[in-house]
Design a protein around this motif. Sequence first.
Motif, PDB file in Angstrom:
ATOM      1  N   SER A   1       0.842  -1.204   0.000  1.00 51.71           N
ATOM      2  CA  SER A   1       0.000   0.000   0.000  1.00 51.71           C
ATOM      3  C   SER A   1       0.872   1.247   0.000  1.00 51.71           C
ATOM      4  CB  SER A   1      -0.921   0.008   1.219  1.00 51.71           C
ATOM      5  OG  SER A   1      -1.725  -1.162   1.241  1.00 51.71           O
ATOM      6  N   VAL A   2       0.569   2.184  -0.874  1.00 55.63           N
ATOM      7  CA  VAL A   2       1.318   3.431  -0.959  1.00 55.63           C
ATOM      8  C   VAL A   2       0.513   4.524  -0.257  1.00 55.63           C
ATOM      9  CG1 VAL A   2       2.345   5.149  -2.488  1.00 55.63           C
ATOM     10  CG2 VAL A   2       2.381   2.722  -3.125  1.00 55.63           C
ATOM     11  N   TRP A   3       1.083   5.096   0.772  1.00 51.63           N
ATOM     12  CA  TRP A   3       0.421   6.108   1.584  1.00 51.63           C
ATOM     13  C   TRP A   3       0.700   7.500   1.029  1.00 51.63           C
ATOM     14  CZ3 TRP A   3      -1.804   5.040   6.728  1.00 51.63           C
ATOM     15  CH2 TRP A   3      -1.858   3.673   7.021  1.00 51.63           C
ATOM     16  N   SER A   4      -0.184   8.417   1.385  1.00 47.11           N
ATOM     17  CA  SER A   4      -0.029   9.825   1.005  1.00 47.11           C
ATOM     18  C   SER A   4       0.296  10.648   2.244  1.00 47.11           C
ATOM     19  CB  SER A   4      -1.316  10.358   0.360  1.00 47.11           C
ATOM     20  OG  SER A   4      -1.628   9.611  -0.798  1.00 47.11           O
ATOM     21  N   VAL A   5       1.108  11.673   2.053  1.00 43.41           N
ATOM     22  CA  VAL A   5       1.499  12.536   3.160  1.00 43.41           C
ATOM     23  C   VAL A   5       0.463  13.636   3.330  1.00 43.41           C
ATOM     24  CG1 VAL A   5       3.291  14.058   4.070  1.00 43.41           C
ATOM     25  CG2 VAL A   5       3.924  12.074   2.675  1.00 43.41           C
ATOM     26  N   THR A   6      -0.025  13.819   4.549  1.00 41.66           N
ATOM     27  CA  THR A   6      -0.975  14.893   4.840  1.00 41.66           C
ATOM     28  C   THR A   6      -0.371  15.994   5.691  1.00 41.66           C
ATOM     29  OG1 THR A   6      -1.810  13.710   6.777  1.00 41.66           O
ATOM     30  CG2 THR A   6      -2.933  13.323   4.670  1.00 41.66           C
ATOM     31  N   GLN A   7       0.738  15.688   6.371  1.00 45.42           N
ATOM     32  CA  GLN A   7       1.399  16.720   7.189  1.00 45.42           C
ATOM     33  C   GLN A   7       2.875  16.396   7.312  1.00 45.42           C
ATOM     34  OE1 GLN A   7      -0.375  17.788  11.053  1.00 45.42           O
ATOM     35  NE2 GLN A   7       1.682  17.828  11.930  1.00 45.42           N
ATOM     36  N   GLY A   8       3.709  17.406   7.044  1.00 41.75           N
ATOM     37  CA  GLY A   8       5.144  17.261   7.223  1.00 41.75           C
ATOM     38  C   GLY A   8       5.835  16.723   5.990  1.00 41.75           C
ATOM     39  N   THR A   9       7.006  17.278   5.731  1.00 44.13           N
ATOM     40  CA  THR A   9       7.816  16.796   4.613  1.00 44.13           C
ATOM     41  C   THR A   9       9.022  16.008   5.085  1.00 44.13           C
ATOM     42  OG1 THR A   9       9.042  18.893   4.608  1.00 44.13           O
ATOM     43  CG2 THR A   9       7.117  18.733   3.155  1.00 44.13           C
ATOM     44  N   ALA A  10       9.302  16.068   6.388  1.00 40.05           N
ATOM     45  CA  ALA A  10      10.418  15.336   6.986  1.00 40.05           C
ATOM     46  C   ALA A  10      10.140  15.165   8.471  1.00 40.05           C
ATOM     47  CB  ALA A  10      11.741  16.065   6.761  1.00 40.05           C
ATOM     48  N   LEU A  11      10.692  14.105   9.040  1.00 43.05           N
ATOM     49  CA  LEU A  11      10.533  13.860  10.470  1.00 43.05           C
ATOM     50  C   LEU A  11      11.775  14.343  11.203  1.00 43.05           C
ATOM     51  CD1 LEU A  11       8.878  12.730  12.781  1.00 43.05           C
ATOM     52  CD2 LEU A  11       9.857  10.469  12.337  1.00 43.05           C
ATOM     53  N   ALA A  12      11.601  15.353  12.046  1.00 38.98           N
ATOM     54  CA  ALA A  12      12.695  15.920  12.825  1.00 38.98           C
ATOM     55  C   ALA A  12      12.442  15.657  14.302  1.00 38.98           C
ATOM     56  CB  ALA A  12      12.816  17.412  12.554  1.00 38.98           C
ATOM     57  N   ALA A  13      13.430  15.982  15.136  1.00 37.99           N
ATOM     58  CA  ALA A  13      13.277  15.795  16.578  1.00 37.99           C
ATOM     59  C   ALA A  13      12.097  16.617  17.087  1.00 37.99           C
ATOM     60  CB  ALA A  13      14.554  16.209  17.292  1.00 37.99           C
ATOM     61  N   ASP A  14      11.256  15.980  17.908  1.00 35.28           N
ATOM     62  CA  ASP A  14      10.046  16.594  18.472  1.00 35.28           C
ATOM     63  C   ASP A  14       9.056  16.985  17.381  1.00 35.28           C
ATOM     64  OD1 ASP A  14      10.966  16.354  21.105  1.00 35.28           O
ATOM     65  OD2 ASP A  14      12.069  18.239  20.964  1.00 35.28           O
ATOM     66  N   GLY A  15       9.164  16.349  16.218  1.00 39.43           N
ATOM     67  CA  GLY A  15       8.256  16.628  15.118  1.00 39.43           C
ATOM     68  C   GLY A  15       7.326  15.471  14.853  1.00 39.43           C
ATOM     69  N   THR A  16       6.416  15.657  13.899  1.00 37.37           N
ATOM     70  CA  THR A  16       5.425  14.643  13.542  1.00 37.37           C
ATOM     71  C   THR A  16       5.163  14.699  12.048  1.00 37.37           C
ATOM     72  OG1 THR A  16       4.340  14.869  15.705  1.00 37.37           O
ATOM     73  CG2 THR A  16       3.092  13.780  13.962  1.00 37.37           C
ATOM     74  N   VAL A  17       4.992  13.542  11.446  1.00 30.74           N
ATOM     75  CA  VAL A  17       4.498  13.459  10.075  1.00 30.74           C
ATOM     76  C   VAL A  17       3.231  12.610  10.103  1.00 30.74           C
ATOM     77  CG1 VAL A  17       6.753  13.739   9.002  1.00 30.74           C
ATOM     78  CG2 VAL A  17       5.932  11.443   9.547  1.00 30.74           C
ATOM     79  N   LYS A  18       2.307  12.952   9.168  1.00 29.27           N
ATOM     80  CA  LYS A  18       1.040  12.229   9.124  1.00 29.27           C
ATOM     81  C   LYS A  18       0.798  11.694   7.721  1.00 29.27           C
ATOM     82  CE  LYS A  18      -1.152  14.771  12.915  1.00 29.27           C
ATOM     83  NZ  LYS A  18      -2.319  15.574  13.349  1.00 29.27           N
ATOM     84  N   LEU A  19       0.255  10.460   7.670  1.00 29.34           N
ATOM     85  CA  LEU A  19       0.003   9.775   6.407  1.00 29.34           C
ATOM     86  C   LEU A  19      -1.449   9.316   6.358  1.00 29.34           C
ATOM     87  CD1 LEU A  19       3.131   7.403   6.493  1.00 29.34           C
ATOM     88  CD2 LEU A  19       3.038   9.741   5.615  1.00 29.34           C
ATOM     89  N   VAL A  20      -1.927   9.041   5.148  1.00 30.66           N
ATOM     90  CA  VAL A  20      -3.286   8.537   4.992  1.00 30.66           C
ATOM     91  C   VAL A  20      -3.322   7.534   3.845  1.00 30.66           C
ATOM     92  CG1 VAL A  20      -4.021  10.360   3.378  1.00 30.66           C
ATOM     93  CG2 VAL A  20      -5.732   9.199   4.822  1.00 30.66           C
ATOM     94  N   TRP A  21      -4.202   6.533   3.992  1.00 36.51           N
ATOM     95  CA  TRP A  21      -4.441   5.556   2.932  1.00 36.51           C
ATOM     96  C   TRP A  21      -5.915   5.175   2.961  1.00 36.51           C
ATOM     97  CZ3 TRP A  21      -6.160   0.423   2.759  1.00 36.51           C
ATOM     98  CH2 TRP A  21      -5.974  -0.235   1.537  1.00 36.51           C
ATOM     99  N   ASP A  22      -6.522   5.144   1.792  1.00 41.74           N
ATOM    100  CA  ASP A  22      -7.955   4.854   1.676  1.00 41.74           C
ATOM    101  C   ASP A  22      -8.126   3.542   0.925  1.00 41.74           C
ATOM    102  OD1 ASP A  22     -10.775   4.903   0.923  1.00 41.74           O
ATOM    103  OD2 ASP A  22     -10.738   7.054   1.407  1.00 41.74           O
ATOM    104  N   ASN A  23      -8.959   2.652   1.494  1.00 41.56           N
ATOM    105  CA  ASN A  23      -9.148   1.355   0.826  1.00 41.56           C
ATOM    106  C   ASN A  23     -10.190   1.410  -0.282  1.00 41.56           C
ATOM    107  OD1 ASN A  23     -11.618   1.368   2.147  1.00 41.56           O
ATOM    108  ND2 ASN A  23     -11.371  -0.681   3.056  1.00 41.56           N
ATOM    109  N   GLY A  24     -10.812   2.576  -0.454  1.00 38.18           N
ATOM    110  CA  GLY A  24     -11.793   2.725  -1.522  1.00 38.18           C
ATOM    111  C   GLY A  24     -13.090   1.998  -1.273  1.00 38.18           C
ATOM    112  N   ALA A  25     -13.284   1.479  -0.053  1.00 36.05           N
ATOM    113  CA  ALA A  25     -14.497   0.715   0.257  1.00 36.05           C
ATOM    114  C   ALA A  25     -15.079   1.121   1.605  1.00 36.05           C
ATOM    115  CB  ALA A  25     -14.191  -0.774   0.222  1.00 36.05           C
TER     116      ALA A  25
END
Length: 572
Positions: free
Chosen positions: A149-173
Amino acid sequence: MNEQRNLILAVIISVAVLFGWQWLFPAPPAPPPPSAGVAATATSGAPAAATTEPQTPSPTSVPQPVVLTREQALAGAERIPLRTARLHGSIALKGARLDDLTLVDYHEAIDPSSPEVTLLSPTGSPAPYYAEFGWVPMDPQVKTPDSDSVWSVTQGTALAADGTVKLVWDNGAGLRFHRSYGLDQNYLFSVGQQVENYGAAPISLRPYGLISRTGTPHTEGMYILHEGPIGEFNGTREEPNYKDVIEKGKMQYKTTGGWIGITDKYWLVALIPDQTSEVEGRFVHQRSDSKELYQTDFTGKTVTVAPGSTIDAKFNLFAGAKQLSLLESYGEQLNVKRFDRAIDFGWFYPLTIGFFKLLQWLHSVLGNMGLAILSTTVLAKLIMFPLANKSYSSMSKMKLLQPEMKKLQERFAEDKPRLQQEIMALYKREKVNPVSGCLPMVIQIPVFFALYKVLFVSIEMRHAPFYGWIHDLSAPDPTNIFTLFGLIPWSPPSLLHLGIWPLVMGLTMWLQQKLNPQPADPVQAKMFAVLPIVFTFLLANFSAGLVIYWAWNNTLSILQQWVIMRKAGATR
């Protein structure tokens, strides 16, 4: 006299057996790592066999058409870079795995320009090692994200110290899966999972986290150190080695909280669930194409997400060096019991941990771990000073009694029971306790083992320099008398490795032996005479820090014993 000699001999032989067994009869080699000619990958997606309900994905193998280097494998998928003062790596958008991690503070060799230690690697590389998170659907028809499954990024372009990145994936169902990765200043990742049901029917799932490793890594093969799967379940620590997991195939545990992972000598990757949650932990092994595939995982309880609602699940992941201060702080922060026990400090834990913290403090004051070892030895001698004084005084008296002992042995050579009676009467008349001379040696054994543990397992000892030719206190003395200390260009076998510090240690042991009363039994005398030679070769392949401690401890003992014996008139 015989009782004392027998006790001392038993103690010394016990130490020789404990340390010599591994030297003379090394542990069987671990199964070989993946061949460089054929790379294997561990992917999820195959449920465990013979189960009554869907399970956390178990390791399977998919052959690669070509051999990939680690760099080529990393380049095969889009990634979110990860860069902090202590970690370098990335998160693959394909599978949303944490599968690329190197340790900034630690290098493969003493040279600081050598490559950083690699902790995690992606599938397709020679030795895949990664962490994966997801959901197990109770209905196998429900599609959940997997390794493809290939996820999409919704927040953040890189993960740094005390940082967060967010991803999303939809199963279409009707299901949308959210994933977040956070990271502190050191080695603790926070992983959040959320399932959003925008469909018309309720869906039941179980959250999971797993750590997968392909190939059996090189281990020290030492009985005093655990390397391999490890976990804490309801206050009980489980430490099967790789061979145990291979033999059993799967080991399962139910627990509230706890932690599970895979440990190396200095490094640890461990899953930490919410400590109030009931989870099922497993150690799993499979073999495919001659590749050993290992997995440790946690699976949470089944939860149902109703239409129009969301559910959450959280894990923490430790991936880094086993620094005691960090493990202790994370244990307190997350309320994880005995997380610091991931460092194998052994049976003498209170003594070992005390030595470790004392060494750390002295190192911060003196600026050199070798000086800290020498100072710790002095402090230990001061603590045992009264007992040692009493012992050496008794030994001095016994040495003065040797002429009388010899006369008794000649007089009652044919009457052994009478000889023992006369010897005991002599001890009583002169107020000598023959056993007291053994006490410092008996007490020193746990001290020796505890310090040996500290020097052997502590990351702080790795690549710690001393002075002169000792650049790594955790490694053996690099010099060797059999190469004339580098003048002869050849590599002798390990049995013929004998450096300067082991020679110094053997000399101090011989000098100390000369101060002690000599055994009346010729056989015992010969055995004692060769012990310095045996121990010199025995400790030659041990860490230089331990040998330096032993030599320094002997030197302090010689000084103390010589002063006491001179006052008693027992020296010549």
